[in-house]
Scaffold this motif. Structure first.
Motif, PDB file in Angstrom:
ATOM      1  N   LYS A   4       4.776   2.093   7.948  1.00  0.00           N
ATOM      2  CA  LYS A   4       3.697   3.044   8.222  1.00  0.00           C
ATOM      3  C   LYS A   4       3.949   4.354   7.455  1.00  0.00           C
ATOM      4  O   LYS A   4       3.067   4.864   6.765  1.00  0.00           O
ATOM      5  N   GLN A   5       5.184   4.845   7.580  1.00  0.00           N
ATOM      6  CA  GLN A   5       5.541   6.081   6.880  1.00  0.00           C
ATOM      7  C   GLN A   5       5.402   5.896   5.372  1.00  0.00           C
ATOM      8  O   GLN A   5       4.902   6.756   4.668  1.00  0.00           O
ATOM      9  N   PHE A   6       5.888   4.730   4.919  1.00  0.00           N
ATOM     10  CA  PHE A   6       5.915   4.461   3.491  1.00  0.00           C
ATOM     11  C   PHE A   6       4.510   4.457   2.899  1.00  0.00           C
ATOM     12  O   PHE A   6       4.271   5.013   1.824  1.00  0.00           O
ATOM     13  N   VAL A  45       5.867  -0.255  -4.205  1.00  0.00           N
ATOM     14  CA  VAL A  45       5.092  -0.854  -3.100  1.00  0.00           C
ATOM     15  C   VAL A  45       5.371  -2.344  -3.032  1.00  0.00           C
ATOM     16  O   VAL A  45       5.619  -2.907  -1.961  1.00  0.00           O
ATOM     17  N   GLU A  46       5.381  -2.980  -4.209  1.00  0.00           N
ATOM     18  CA  GLU A  46       5.646  -4.416  -4.245  1.00  0.00           C
ATOM     19  C   GLU A  46       7.022  -4.726  -3.694  1.00  0.00           C
ATOM     20  O   GLU A  46       7.236  -5.712  -2.999  1.00  0.00           O
ATOM     21  N   ARG A  47       7.958  -3.848  -4.000  1.00  0.00           N
ATOM     22  CA  ARG A  47       9.332  -4.057  -3.560  1.00  0.00           C
ATOM     23  C   ARG A  47       9.408  -3.994  -2.025  1.00  0.00           C
ATOM     24  O   ARG A  47      10.105  -4.772  -1.395  1.00  0.00           O
ATOM     25  N   VAL A  85       6.745  -4.133   0.263  1.00  0.00           N
ATOM     26  CA  VAL A  85       5.837  -4.965   1.026  1.00  0.00           C
ATOM     27  C   VAL A  85       5.882  -6.423   0.585  1.00  0.00           C
ATOM     28  O   VAL A  85       5.668  -7.333   1.374  1.00  0.00           O
ATOM     29  N   GLY A  86       6.179  -6.631  -0.688  1.00  0.00           N
ATOM     30  CA  GLY A  86       6.177  -7.983  -1.216  1.00  0.00           C
ATOM     31  C   GLY A  86       4.921  -8.275  -2.008  1.00  0.00           C
ATOM     32  O   GLY A  86       4.839  -9.269  -2.712  1.00  0.00           O
ATOM     33  N   ALA A  87       3.946  -7.398  -1.891  1.00  0.00           N
ATOM     34  CA  ALA A  87       2.710  -7.573  -2.669  1.00  0.00           C
ATOM     35  C   ALA A  87       2.086  -6.205  -2.864  1.00  0.00           C
ATOM     36  O   ALA A  87       2.354  -5.282  -2.101  1.00  0.00           O
ATOM     37  N   ASP A  88       1.299  -6.080  -3.903  1.00  0.00           N
ATOM     38  CA  ASP A  88       0.602  -4.808  -4.125  1.00  0.00           C
ATOM     39  C   ASP A  88      -0.616  -4.750  -3.230  1.00  0.00           C
ATOM     40  O   ASP A  88      -1.587  -5.461  -3.442  1.00  0.00           O
ATOM     41  N   ILE A  89      -0.532  -3.904  -2.200  1.00  0.00           N
ATOM     42  CA  ILE A  89      -1.634  -3.910  -1.227  1.00  0.00           C
ATOM     43  C   ILE A  89      -2.528  -2.694  -1.357  1.00  0.00           C
ATOM     44  O   ILE A  89      -3.420  -2.487  -0.569  1.00  0.00           O
ATOM     45  N   LEU A  90      -2.237  -1.875  -2.386  1.00  0.00           N
ATOM     46  CA  LEU A  90      -3.097  -0.691  -2.553  1.00  0.00           C
ATOM     47  C   LEU A  90      -4.169  -0.961  -3.604  1.00  0.00           C
ATOM     48  O   LEU A  90      -3.879  -1.447  -4.661  1.00  0.00           O
TER      49      LEU A  90
END
Lengths: 237, 102
Positions: free
Chosen positions: A39-41, B93-95, B97-102
């Motif tokens: 969430k923070q990230f 972000v990929e690192r 979350v595992g996927a680019d979600i933005l």
């Protein structure tokens, strides 16, 4: 069968059950930590993107002015103008704790407080574009510092999230199932042993009974025989 | 007290000198690499680096990614933005979350 050999003993079973409880609790905590970090990230990364876009745009403007200045002035003049800066920056760094991730917070102090007095040169021999460039740079500098702070924070958070995610997954998909399987194995083995010993006892009892019956029969047979012998002797005689 | 460094080709970084930052013009990639590692050992908390210089030094920059000090921050050089800085944000972000979600 479990992958590693476990001793099917009651002590091992108690130990494993304790470990499983801890693992499940740790898994839940780590999962919460991961969610909160995420969430923070996401907030930090969103800000990172906007700040970066802004910095890149402003820097491009500054570069454009600078390019014009370097076209209007000789290289030597340009270098000479910028060689001895009036301004100097000192950076102070403290730390902010985001979910036990130490993230740097920068504070800077400029020696020269007057923002209108950043030009380290006289205006006579320099181009106006250079003023524009220096102006634009000093404007964008605040944002650059903010960018550094946010980008570092997002990198550190990303690392921590990756670590936490791996731990959560390792617990969820490896540790906990293995332990559950081991516990199942031990329980089955112990049950099996118990059944085996019950059967053994029943068998032993069976054998004892059979022996007793046999002994009884033999006794009776010999008694009958003795009786027959006794009562048969006068008949024949 | 920490210091701030700016690393890149001469024309891109010269302007930062007016702000009082420590400017290190480098001519080629190898020089940039050595300079980067030297600055990282010294008292520099932030190292701004032009994307043009960073284009060949990904591995060297990645070394400081998980360290608290220094922060190596890419900025567009004189030649314009190469999009490396932005793609690094996406990569982080990929690192995570595992996927680019933005």
């Amino acid at each position: 069968m479990p992958a590693t050999t476990v001793n099917p003993t009651r002590m091992e079973l108690t130990r494993l059950k304790g470990r499983l409880r801890t693992a499940i609790r740790g898994h839940k905590l780590l999962k919460d930590k991961r969610d909160e970090l995420m969430k923070q990230f996401m907030d930090v990364v969103r800000e990172n993107r906007t700040v970066r876009a802004k910095v890149e745009q402003s820097l491009m403007r500054a570069h454009a002015s600078f390019t014009v200045a370097s076209a209007l002035m000789s290289t030597k003049m340009l270098e000479q103008s910028l060689l001895y800066p009036k301004q100097s920056v000192e950076l102070d760094m403290s730390f902010q704790n985001i979910m036990s991730v130490e993230v740097p917070v920068y504070r800077f102090q400029t020696k020269n407080q007057d923002p209108g007095d950043v030009y380290p040169y006289g205006f006579a021999a320099t181009s106006g574009s250079l003023d524009d460039a220096v102006d634009a740079l000093s404007e964008v500098f605040q944002d650059m510092l903010k960018l550094a702070q946010i980008e570092k924070a997002s990198q550190l958070l990303a690392e921590e999230i990756e670590k936490t995610r791996r731990r959560v997954n390792a617990l969820e998909y490896v540790m906990i199932p293995t332990m559950e399987e081991n516990i199942k194995y031990i329980t089955m083995k112990l049950d099996e042993n118990e059944r085996a010993s019950t059967i053994r006892l029943m068998k032993v009892k069976d054998m004892l009974l059979k022996e007793a019956i046999e002994a009884k029969r033999e006794q009776e047979a010999s008694a009958i025989k003795a009786f027959e012998e006794k009562s048969g002797a006068p008949d024949e005689g | 007290m920490y210091k701030i460094a700016v690393l890149g080709d001469r024309d891109s970084v010269l302007g930062f000198k007016a702000l009082g930052l420590d400017v290190f013009p480098v001519k080629n990639r190898e020089e940039g690499r050595q300079r980067l590692h030297r600055l990282a050992r010294e008292n520099y908390a932030i190292i701004y680096m032009t994307e043009q210089l960073a284009a060949g030094l990904e591995a060297d920059i990645a070394r400081y990614k998980d360290e608290v000090v220094p922060a190596v921050i890419l900025i567009p050089g004189k030649g314009g933005s190469l999009g490396i800085g932005m793609s690094n944000v996406t990569k982080s972000v990929e690192r995570a979350v595992g996927a680019d979600i933005l």
